[in-house]
Scaffold this active site. Structure first.
Site, PDB file in Angstrom:
ATOM      1  N   ARG A 162       7.264  54.468 -18.003  1.00 53.06           N
ATOM      2  CA  ARG A 162       8.004  53.235 -18.316  1.00 53.06           C
ATOM      3  C   ARG A 162       8.025  52.233 -17.158  1.00 53.06           C
ATOM      4  O   ARG A 162       8.969  51.453 -17.028  1.00 53.06           O
ATOM      5  CB  ARG A 162       9.440  53.548 -18.750  1.00 53.06           C
ATOM      6  CG  ARG A 162       9.536  54.378 -20.017  1.00 53.06           C
ATOM      7  CD  ARG A 162       8.990  53.620 -21.209  1.00 53.06           C
ATOM      8  NE  ARG A 162       9.341  54.268 -22.461  1.00 53.06           N
ATOM      9  CZ  ARG A 162      10.311  53.849 -23.274  1.00 53.06           C
ATOM     10  NH1 ARG A 162      11.002  52.793 -22.990  1.00 53.06           N
ATOM     11  NH2 ARG A 162      10.542  54.487 -24.390  1.00 53.06           N
ATOM     12  N   ARG A 208      11.325  46.710 -18.489  1.00 50.31           N
ATOM     13  CA  ARG A 208      12.503  45.912 -18.155  1.00 50.31           C
ATOM     14  C   ARG A 208      12.969  45.978 -16.716  1.00 50.31           C
ATOM     15  O   ARG A 208      13.790  45.160 -16.313  1.00 50.31           O
ATOM     16  CB  ARG A 208      13.657  46.307 -19.084  1.00 50.31           C
ATOM     17  CG  ARG A 208      13.412  45.867 -20.494  1.00 50.31           C
ATOM     18  CD  ARG A 208      14.280  46.643 -21.443  1.00 50.31           C
ATOM     19  NE  ARG A 208      13.954  48.064 -21.378  1.00 50.31           N
ATOM     20  CZ  ARG A 208      14.561  48.999 -22.084  1.00 50.31           C
ATOM     21  NH1 ARG A 208      15.535  48.654 -22.887  1.00 50.31           N
ATOM     22  NH2 ARG A 208      14.214  50.247 -21.991  1.00 50.31           N
ATOM     23  N   ARG A 252       8.954  38.468 -21.564  1.00 47.17           N
ATOM     24  CA  ARG A 252       9.573  39.033 -22.765  1.00 47.17           C
ATOM     25  C   ARG A 252      10.563  38.038 -23.387  1.00 47.17           C
ATOM     26  O   ARG A 252      10.613  37.878 -24.606  1.00 47.17           O
ATOM     27  CB  ARG A 252      10.254  40.329 -22.329  1.00 47.17           C
ATOM     28  CG  ARG A 252      11.179  40.989 -23.269  1.00 47.17           C
ATOM     29  CD  ARG A 252      10.461  41.767 -24.339  1.00 47.17           C
ATOM     30  NE  ARG A 252      11.446  42.561 -25.049  1.00 47.17           N
ATOM     31  CZ  ARG A 252      12.358  42.055 -25.865  1.00 47.17           C
ATOM     32  NH1 ARG A 252      12.380  40.772 -26.101  1.00 47.17           N
ATOM     33  NH2 ARG A 252      13.235  42.842 -26.460  1.00 47.17           N
ATOM     34  N   ASP A 267       3.623  51.002 -27.614  1.00 46.71           N
ATOM     35  CA  ASP A 267       4.685  51.947 -27.940  1.00 46.71           C
ATOM     36  C   ASP A 267       4.108  53.066 -28.787  1.00 46.71           C
ATOM     37  O   ASP A 267       3.109  52.879 -29.487  1.00 46.71           O
ATOM     38  CB  ASP A 267       5.830  51.262 -28.700  1.00 46.71           C
ATOM     39  CG  ASP A 267       7.117  52.062 -28.562  1.00 46.71           C
ATOM     40  OD1 ASP A 267       7.859  51.837 -27.598  1.00 46.71           O
ATOM     41  OD2 ASP A 267       7.348  52.947 -29.407  1.00 46.71           O
ATOM     42  N   TYR A 296      10.709  60.387 -35.735  1.00 46.11           N
ATOM     43  CA  TYR A 296      11.057  58.987 -36.037  1.00 46.11           C
ATOM     44  C   TYR A 296      10.762  58.624 -37.496  1.00 46.11           C
ATOM     45  O   TYR A 296      11.499  57.859 -38.115  1.00 46.11           O
ATOM     46  CB  TYR A 296      10.324  58.027 -35.095  1.00 46.11           C
ATOM     47  CG  TYR A 296      10.961  57.988 -33.719  1.00 46.11           C
ATOM     48  CD1 TYR A 296      12.166  57.324 -33.500  1.00 46.11           C
ATOM     49  CD2 TYR A 296      10.379  58.647 -32.643  1.00 46.11           C
ATOM     50  CE1 TYR A 296      12.765  57.303 -32.254  1.00 46.11           C
ATOM     51  CE2 TYR A 296      10.969  58.639 -31.386  1.00 46.11           C
ATOM     52  CZ  TYR A 296      12.170  57.961 -31.200  1.00 46.11           C
ATOM     53  OH  TYR A 296      12.766  57.960 -29.974  1.00 46.11           O
TER      54      TYR A 296
HETATM   55  O1  CP3 Z   1       5.455  51.423 -19.063  1.00 44.15           O
HETATM   56  C1  CP3 Z   1       5.128  52.219 -19.952  1.00 44.15           C
HETATM   57  O2  CP3 Z   1       5.412  53.421 -19.889  1.00 44.15           O
HETATM   58  C2  CP3 Z   1       4.253  51.748 -21.085  1.00 44.15           C
HETATM   59  C3  CP3 Z   1       4.931  51.308 -22.241  1.00 44.15           C
HETATM   60  C4  CP3 Z   1       5.744  52.266 -23.112  1.00 44.15           C
HETATM   61  C5  CP3 Z   1       6.800  51.799 -23.907  1.00 44.15           C
HETATM   62  N1  CP3 Z   1       7.233  52.817 -24.690  1.00 44.15           N
HETATM   63  C6  CP3 Z   1       7.311  50.414 -23.902  1.00 44.15           C
HETATM   64  C7  CP3 Z   1       8.671  50.140 -24.398  1.00 44.15           C
HETATM   65  C8  CP3 Z   1       5.592  53.645 -23.381  1.00 44.15           C
HETATM   66  C9  CP3 Z   1       4.651  54.658 -22.767  1.00 44.15           C
HETATM   67  C10 CP3 Z   1       6.532  53.969 -24.385  1.00 44.15           C
HETATM   68  C11 CP3 Z   1       6.640  55.316 -24.984  1.00 44.15           C
HETATM   69  C12 CP3 Z   1       7.748  55.611 -25.894  1.00 44.15           C
HETATM   70  N2  CP3 Z   1       8.320  54.790 -26.834  1.00 44.15           N
HETATM   71  C13 CP3 Z   1       8.364  56.890 -26.006  1.00 44.15           C
HETATM   72  C14 CP3 Z   1       7.940  58.112 -25.234  1.00 44.15           C
HETATM   73  C15 CP3 Z   1       8.436  58.105 -23.842  1.00 44.15           C
HETATM   74  C16 CP3 Z   1       9.890  58.373 -23.693  1.00 44.15           C
HETATM   75  O3  CP3 Z   1      10.577  57.488 -23.170  1.00 44.15           O
HETATM   76  O4  CP3 Z   1      10.355  59.448 -24.076  1.00 44.15           O
HETATM   77  C17 CP3 Z   1       9.363  56.789 -26.991  1.00 44.15           C
HETATM   78  C18 CP3 Z   1      10.288  57.890 -27.434  1.00 44.15           C
HETATM   79  C19 CP3 Z   1       9.321  55.452 -27.519  1.00 44.15           C
HETATM   80  C20 CP3 Z   1      10.152  54.873 -28.621  1.00 44.15           C
HETATM   81  C21 CP3 Z   1      10.985  53.743 -28.150  1.00 44.15           C
HETATM   82  N3  CP3 Z   1      10.499  52.509 -27.750  1.00 44.15           N
HETATM   83  C22 CP3 Z   1      12.393  53.704 -28.032  1.00 44.15           C
HETATM   84  C23 CP3 Z   1      13.318  54.866 -28.364  1.00 44.15           C
HETATM   85  C24 CP3 Z   1      12.747  52.436 -27.559  1.00 44.15           C
HETATM   86  C25 CP3 Z   1      14.142  51.877 -27.369  1.00 44.15           C
HETATM   87  C26 CP3 Z   1      14.792  52.454 -26.184  1.00 44.15           C
HETATM   88  C27 CP3 Z   1      14.210  51.860 -24.916  1.00 44.15           C
HETATM   89  O5  CP3 Z   1      13.721  52.627 -24.094  1.00 44.15           O
HETATM   90  O6  CP3 Z   1      14.283  50.655 -24.794  1.00 44.15           O
HETATM   91  C28 CP3 Z   1      11.549  51.718 -27.334  1.00 44.15           C
HETATM   92  C29 CP3 Z   1      11.448  50.331 -26.807  1.00 44.15           C
HETATM   93  C30 CP3 Z   1      10.498  50.075 -25.686  1.00 44.15           C
HETATM   94  N4  CP3 Z   1       9.270  50.616 -25.535  1.00 44.15           N
HETATM   95  C31 CP3 Z   1      10.731  49.174 -24.608  1.00 44.15           C
HETATM   96  C32 CP3 Z   1       9.580  49.213 -23.807  1.00 44.15           C
HETATM   97  C33 CP3 Z   1       9.316  48.407 -22.576  1.00 44.15           C
HETATM   98  C34 CP3 Z   1      11.954  48.281 -24.441  1.00 44.15           C
HETATM   99  C35 CP3 Z   1      11.785  47.092 -25.304  1.00 44.15           C
HETATM  100  C36 CP3 Z   1      12.306  45.795 -24.675  1.00 44.15           C
HETATM  101  O7  CP3 Z   1      13.491  45.525 -24.872  1.00 44.15           O
HETATM  102  O8  CP3 Z   1      11.519  45.084 -24.026  1.00 44.15           O
END
Ligand code: CP3
Length: 340
Positions: free
Chosen positions: A26, A30, A39, A76, A153
């Site tokens: 991640r 953010r 964003r 994602d 999911y």
């Molecule tokens: O930097 C990175 O790692 C690359 C981008 C990336 C994102 N999501 C961007 C994202 C990666 C590798 C993921 C994987 C992901 N997405 C997982 C597996 C990793 C983990 O954290 O366990 C899961 C379970 C998700 C599903 C997901 N996406 C959730 C539950 C959420 C909301 C909670 C949160 O973390 O914000 C997201 C949103 C998300 N995915 C954001 C980002 C940057 C935040 C969105 C924003 O407000 O900009």
């Protein structure tokens, strides 16, 4: 294009490295004001994911700003259910939401596992642009969700503390669960291969909800499908990160992958004794980065010391938390790079 920094690939393959490589799950997101600026100029998260030029830009930000040893493509795991026919929304401050979910055989039969090349063309385009703009500075990591986590999911429809709807599906409808897991596995293999074709140098599979299953159920509904994925991808090194699955580490030693991700609850000593012929990735508690600079340096070096003489890629034990100060992240990275 030849890579100028291939530390992470060398470490994944068990080759000698002059120092431990480091990146953060991640890292593209953010924590960086530069990310939030882009964003906030858009309608939402999905617009960023689906606009290849911008997705490439935020993918490269942590390489420029944090000086990590790898980039991970900005996307994602939920693009896979969407490609199969379940559209997701990303709700501000709440997370993902699916208005349509899976509950019976008809729902599963209606899912589409073809045309991933077209449906997710924005991801492959973003990878191509990123590779071009990185011009070999560091390797690019592609990724996907593990079949069990994606099922969770698709059945639950949103995030949850217990995922009891998804878990109960395994108990109530095991045959349908396998039908669905097979479909997810099939499309995930295609998806990862297309990411590799577009330029991903390494791939990681995230099983974020591994730790909520019993050992028996994780073997039957989780590991079984990770094994199929690992055996189907041989083009680049693979990392499997099964969060919370300390109970499955011995079985994971048998997976055909180069690297295993560890979360911070997993004992390094135990893991280094369990695995042979694997690289381990992780596993600093993300909350260490709320500590002061001295604590971060001390805890990072203690971790590196525990991995000493073992194939290792430094990372946190899960994604970096959104309210982490980027200066603290830099301190973590610097502590790894300066470790002797
Ligand atoms: O930097 C990175 O790692 C690359 C981008 C990336 C994102 N999501 C961007 C994202 C990666 C590798 C993921 C994987 C992901 N997405 C997982 C597996 C990793 C983990 O954290 O366990 C899961 C379970 C998700 C599903 C997901 N996406 C959730 C539950 C959420 C909301 C909670 C949160 O973390 O914000 C997201 C949103 C998300 N995915 C954001 C980002 C940057 C935040 C969105 C924003 O407000 O900009």
């Amino acid at each position: 294009m030849k890579l100028k920094n291939d530390l992470i690939l060398k470490a994944a393959k068990g080759q000698n490295v002059e120092r431990t490589p480091v990146w953060l799950m991640r890292q593209a997101g953010r924590i960086l004001p530069e990310y939030r600026k882009i964003r906030n100029s858009l309608s939402g998260f999905k617009e960023l994911v689906e606009t290849p030029q911008l997705a490439a830009e935020v993918t490269i930000q942590p390489v420029d700003i944090l000086k990590v040893d790898a980039a991970i493509i900005f996307s994602d795991i939920l693009v896979i259910p969407e490609s199969m026919g379940l559209k997701y929304e990303m709700i501000e401050k709440k997370g993902p939401f699916f208005s349509k979910t899976i509950s019976n055989r008809n729902d599963i039969n209606a899912l589409n596992v073809s045309n991933v090349e077209d449906h997710l063309s924005y991801v492959f385009e973003a990878i191509k642009i990123t590779k071009h703009e990185l011009s070999g500075r560091v390797p690019l990591i592609g990724f996907a969700g593990a079949p069990w986590t994606i099922l969770a999911y698709m059945v639950e429809g949103q995030g949850s503390k217990t995922f009891s709807k998804a878990k109960s599906f395994l108990y109530r409808e095991p045959e349908l669960a396998h039908l669905l897991l097979n479909k997810i596995t099939e499309i995930t293999i295609k998806y990862l291969k297309l990411q590799i074709k577009a330029g991903a140098d390494l791939v990681q599979v995230f099983d974020s909800w591994a730790g909520i299953l019993s050992p028996e159920y994780y073997e039957e509904f989780g590991l079984k499908y990770l094994e199929i994925i690992c055996n189907s991808i041989n083009e680049v090194p693979k990392t499997i990160f099964s969060k919370g699955a300390f109970f499955a580490l011995e079985k994971m030693n048998g997976l055909n992958c180069e690297t295993i991700g560890l979360d911070w609850t997993m004992s390094i000593k135990n893991a280094t004794q369990t695995f042979n012929n694997k690289t381990l990735q992780g596993n600093l508690d993300p909350c260490v980065l709320y500590g002061d600079y001295n604590t971060i340096e001390k805890k990072t070096k203690e971790m590196l010391h525990k991995f000493e003489n073992y194939r290792h890629i430094a990372n946190l034990g899960h994604g970096v938390y959104p309210d982490t100060d980027p200066e603290k992240v830099k301190c973590f990275i610097e502590s790894v790079k300066s470790y002797k």
